[in-house]
Design a protein around this motif. Structure first.
Motif, PDB file in Angstrom:
ATOM      1  N   GLN A  84       0.832  -1.145  -0.024  1.00 32.52           N
ATOM      2  CA  GLN A  84      -0.145  -0.215  -0.229  1.00 32.52           C
ATOM      3  C   GLN A  84       0.972   1.242  -0.036  1.00 32.52           C
ATOM      4  N   VAL A  85       1.068   1.723  -1.055  1.00 33.14           N
ATOM      5  CA  VAL A  85       2.131   2.804  -1.084  1.00 33.14           C
ATOM      6  C   VAL A  85       1.424   4.149  -2.075  1.00 33.14           C
ATOM      7  N   SER A  86       1.698   5.166  -1.588  1.00 34.71           N
ATOM      8  CA  SER A  86       1.411   6.385  -2.278  1.00 34.71           C
ATOM      9  C   SER A  86       2.511   7.339  -2.353  1.00 34.71           C
ATOM     10  N   ALA A  87       2.276   8.065  -3.623  1.00 34.29           N
ATOM     11  CA  ALA A  87       3.236   8.886  -3.659  1.00 34.29           C
ATOM     12  C   ALA A  87       2.751  10.378  -4.141  1.00 34.29           C
ATOM     13  N   ARG A  88       3.459  11.254  -3.490  1.00 33.58           N
ATOM     14  CA  ARG A  88       3.412  12.636  -3.653  1.00 33.58           C
ATOM     15  C   ARG A  88       4.506  13.723  -3.356  1.00 33.58           C
ATOM     16  N   GLU A  89       4.588  14.661  -4.096  1.00 32.80           N
ATOM     17  CA  GLU A  89       5.688  15.687  -3.649  1.00 32.80           C
ATOM     18  C   GLU A  89       5.252  16.529  -2.608  1.00 32.80           C
ATOM     19  N   CYS A  90       6.187  16.790  -1.541  1.00 36.77           N
ATOM     20  CA  CYS A  90       5.950  17.768  -0.433  1.00 36.77           C
ATOM     21  C   CYS A  90       7.175  17.983   0.230  1.00 36.77           C
ATOM     22  N   SER A  91       6.902  18.999   1.154  1.00 34.72           N
ATOM     23  CA  SER A  91       8.462  19.159   1.825  1.00 34.72           C
ATOM     24  C   SER A  91       8.653  18.343   3.010  1.00 34.72           C
ATOM     25  N   TRP A  92       9.895  18.354   3.584  1.00 35.19           N
ATOM     26  CA  TRP A  92      10.362  17.607   4.586  1.00 35.19           C
ATOM     27  C   TRP A  92       9.435  17.781   5.556  1.00 35.19           C
ATOM     28  N   ASP A  93       9.162  18.953   6.082  1.00 34.82           N
ATOM     29  CA  ASP A  93       8.179  19.158   7.220  1.00 34.82           C
ATOM     30  C   ASP A  93       6.861  18.424   7.064  1.00 34.82           C
ATOM     31  N   ASP A  94       6.341  18.563   5.806  1.00 34.85           N
ATOM     32  CA  ASP A  94       5.126  17.813   5.475  1.00 34.85           C
ATOM     33  C   ASP A  94       5.342  16.170   5.758  1.00 34.85           C
ATOM     34  N   MET A  95       6.381  15.868   5.263  1.00 32.68           N
ATOM     35  CA  MET A  95       6.497  14.281   5.621  1.00 32.68           C
ATOM     36  C   MET A  95       6.857  13.924   6.976  1.00 32.68           C
TER      37      MET A  95
END
Length: 112
Positions: A84-95
């Motif tokens: 179950q994998v999802s991918a999205r671009e985000c900032s380090w803080d969001d991660m």
């Protein structure tokens, strides 16, 4: 889950029964281990293929603990696991925030 999907069904060991009991009485986050890292120079399909290979190699990643409505809890190993994998671009803080959200959500032993 179909009968054909099941590789094995075994009773829990005493230590596993203790962990199940403890996790049902708590948030479940005690048994969640997380790593957060940034990957550069790889395609998402390469990462997904690596995760799929890990799941195929280790039965614990294709397993569930079933207990509701049963006399004794069991460890069910599936023949094939699906990540179950999802991918999205985000900032380090969001991660970091997402990592914390997932940890607080706890771990559901009845799902692989």
């Amino acid at each position: 889950m179909n009968k054909e999907d099941i590789e094995s069904i075994v009773p829990l060991l005493p230590a596993q029964q203790f962990m199940l009991s403890a996790s049902l009485k708590s948030s479940g986050s005690e048994y969640v281990q997380q790593l957060l890292f940034q990957v550069k120079s790889l395609e998402f399909t390469d990462i997904l293929n690596g995760i799929t290979t890990l799941i195929a190699s280790y039965e614990c990643l294709r397993s569930q603990v079933l207990y509701e409505g049963l006399k004794q809890p069991v460890w069910v190993t599936l023949r094939n696991g699906k990540p179950q994998v999802s991918a999205r671009e985000c900032s380090w803080d969001d991660m970091q925030s997402e990592k914390d959200r997932i940890r607080n959500q706890g771990f559901n032993l009845t799902q692989e």
